[in-house]
Design a protein around this motif. Sequence first.
Motif, PDB file in Angstrom:
ATOM      1  N   ARG A   1       9.079   6.225   8.912  1.00 32.48           N
ATOM      2  CA  ARG A   1       8.246   5.254   7.781  1.00 32.48           C
ATOM      3  C   ARG A   1       8.829   4.302   7.279  1.00 32.48           C
ATOM      4  N   SER A   2      10.183   4.778   6.937  1.00 27.95           N
ATOM      5  CA  SER A   2      10.847   3.276   6.015  1.00 27.95           C
ATOM      6  C   SER A   2      11.123   2.374   6.916  1.00 27.95           C
ATOM      7  N   VAL A   3      11.520   2.530   8.394  1.00 22.30           N
ATOM      8  CA  VAL A   3      11.955   1.333   9.069  1.00 22.30           C
ATOM      9  C   VAL A   3      10.562   0.675   9.556  1.00 22.30           C
ATOM     10  N   VAL A   4       9.556   1.421   9.769  1.00 21.47           N
ATOM     11  CA  VAL A   4       8.416   0.745  10.203  1.00 21.47           C
ATOM     12  C   VAL A   4       7.791   0.023   9.061  1.00 21.47           C
ATOM     13  N   GLY A   5       7.861   0.358   7.901  1.00 23.95           N
ATOM     14  CA  GLY A   5       7.581  -0.381   6.862  1.00 23.95           C
ATOM     15  C   GLY A   5       8.296  -1.786   6.406  1.00 23.95           C
ATOM     16  N   GLN A   6       9.430  -1.621   6.691  1.00 29.07           N
ATOM     17  CA  GLN A   6      10.461  -2.718   6.472  1.00 29.07           C
ATOM     18  C   GLN A   6       9.928  -3.838   7.517  1.00 29.07           C
TER      19      GLN A   6
END
Length: 204
Positions: free
Chosen positions: A140-145
């Motif tokens: 979720r974090s890397v997709v959001g970035q």
Amino acid sequence: MYPDDAPESQPCAVCDKPSRDRVHRGCRERIDANLRELPQLYRQLGQALMPGRRGGDGRTATRTAPLPCSLDTLDLVARGGIEGVVGGWARDLCDREQWDIPQFGTIVATVDWACGILGLNLAMICDEHPAVRELADELRSVVGQARRIITGEKPPIRIPVACAGCGHILRVSLDMDGIRCPRCQHQYGHAEMLNLTPARRAAA
């Protein structure tokens, strides 16, 4: 599979909401969607490395020196960025299952393979992997970035709150499913996290 009237008797291993399965359907679908989207996001990030300056007529304007590349983008597309996240989890899965790990010459090939093998084995990961919450959080974090870089969207506002167990300051946002306190290891679900006392009020 459980019957439709089976009770939701256990907390989801990802978000702590009541669930019939170890990871309930909504969390599993979000993990799957992120794995499907990441290879395309990786390719789109390559176009964001060297943003062009455009003139009023829409054509690229001349300049004496190139604009500096985005360091945030470079961090994601280099080895250890997106490749490090999904590749690390894919290699962990292969080690656990004693599968051979292929060697790829390019980062994009590693990203494609890693997202593919994680997606194909997602049911097993959700049912058995002890760190499925961490996998979901990192994806979720890397997709959001990546999305924010591509769209120019600003990151979500993070609010400082105090851990109810030890008082450690945690930074939470509405897009988070939950958070674990790094000091006392207490895990908060989404609703619990948002009910924590804001840090300034806690310190007053």
